[in-house]
Design a protein around this motif. Sequence first.
Motif, short mmCIF file in Angstrom:
data_model
loop_
_atom_site.label_atom_id
_atom_site.label_comp_id
_atom_site.label_asym_id
_atom_site.label_seq_id
_atom_site.Cartn_x
_atom_site.Cartn_y
_atom_site.Cartn_z
N ARG A 1 -9.48 -5.70 -6.50
CA ARG A 1 -8.25 -5.83 -5.70
C ARG A 1 -8.59 -5.63 -4.24
NH1 ARG A 1 -4.62 -1.60 -6.33
NH2 ARG A 1 -6.35 -0.40 -7.17
N LYS A 2 -7.97 -6.46 -3.40
CA LYS A 2 -8.23 -6.38 -1.97
C LYS A 2 -6.90 -6.26 -1.25
CE LYS A 2 -11.02 -8.67 1.52
NZ LYS A 2 -12.00 -9.74 1.75
N SER B 1 -9.83 -4.75 5.89
CA SER B 1 -9.41 -4.79 4.50
C SER B 1 -10.18 -3.75 3.69
CB SER B 1 -9.65 -6.18 3.90
OG SER B 1 -11.03 -6.48 3.91
N VAL B 2 -9.58 -3.36 2.57
CA VAL B 2 -10.26 -2.49 1.61
C VAL B 2 -10.32 -3.24 0.29
CG1 VAL B 2 -9.58 -0.31 2.70
CG2 VAL B 2 -8.16 -1.25 0.90
N THR B 3 -11.44 -3.07 -0.40
CA THR B 3 -11.61 -3.68 -1.71
C THR B 3 -11.90 -2.58 -2.72
OG1 THR B 3 -12.54 -5.66 -0.67
CG2 THR B 3 -12.88 -5.41 -3.04
N PHE C 1 0.86 -1.17 0.00
CA PHE C 1 0.00 0.00 0.00
C PHE C 1 0.89 1.22 0.00
CE2 PHE C 1 -4.55 0.30 0.70
CZ PHE C 1 -4.74 1.64 0.91
N THR C 2 0.75 2.10 -0.97
CA THR C 2 1.59 3.29 -1.02
C THR C 2 0.73 4.54 -0.85
OG1 THR C 2 1.37 3.66 -3.40
CG2 THR C 2 3.11 2.13 -2.67
N LYS C 3 1.39 5.68 -0.76
CA LYS C 3 0.66 6.94 -0.65
C LYS C 3 -0.20 7.19 -1.88
CE LYS C 3 3.75 9.35 2.47
NZ LYS C 3 4.52 10.55 2.73
#
Length: 137
Positions: free
Chosen positions: A120-121, A113-115, A84-86
């Motif tokens: 993409r999760k 989690s984010v989907t 996970f990046t900025k």
Amino acid sequence: MRTKLAVAAAFVGLLLAAAPLWAHHAFQAEFDDKKPVHLKGKVTKMEWINPHAWIHIDVTDPDGKVTSWMVECGSPNIMLRRGFTKDSLEFGTELSVEGYQAKNGSNRANGSSVTFRDGRKLFVGGSNPDIPQDKRE
């Protein structure tokens, strides 16, 4: 006299270094694992601050009312190690968030989690009960 001054300076240094640890909390202190939330909305802001990154999203209910939520994630270091990046979340990005609501009922959640819309999760949790065995720190 110099020895006493050195010991005092070392003690103060240790106190200052430990201050962030006092501010940190366990999942159970603030969030309720019996209050799972599923939020679907648009990103309004992403904060990369220690000890936790935060995702801010606006969730629109079926009646059109918009509610702003803050979703606590793992530390920026943990987020980076998980890919996970900025740049992963831009303003207006639509996503779904799984997590747990704050015990006080506020619009704050500990994210699991984010989907993304494309399916993409990403696991974003840092201290909640959904941490996969291979992601435990």
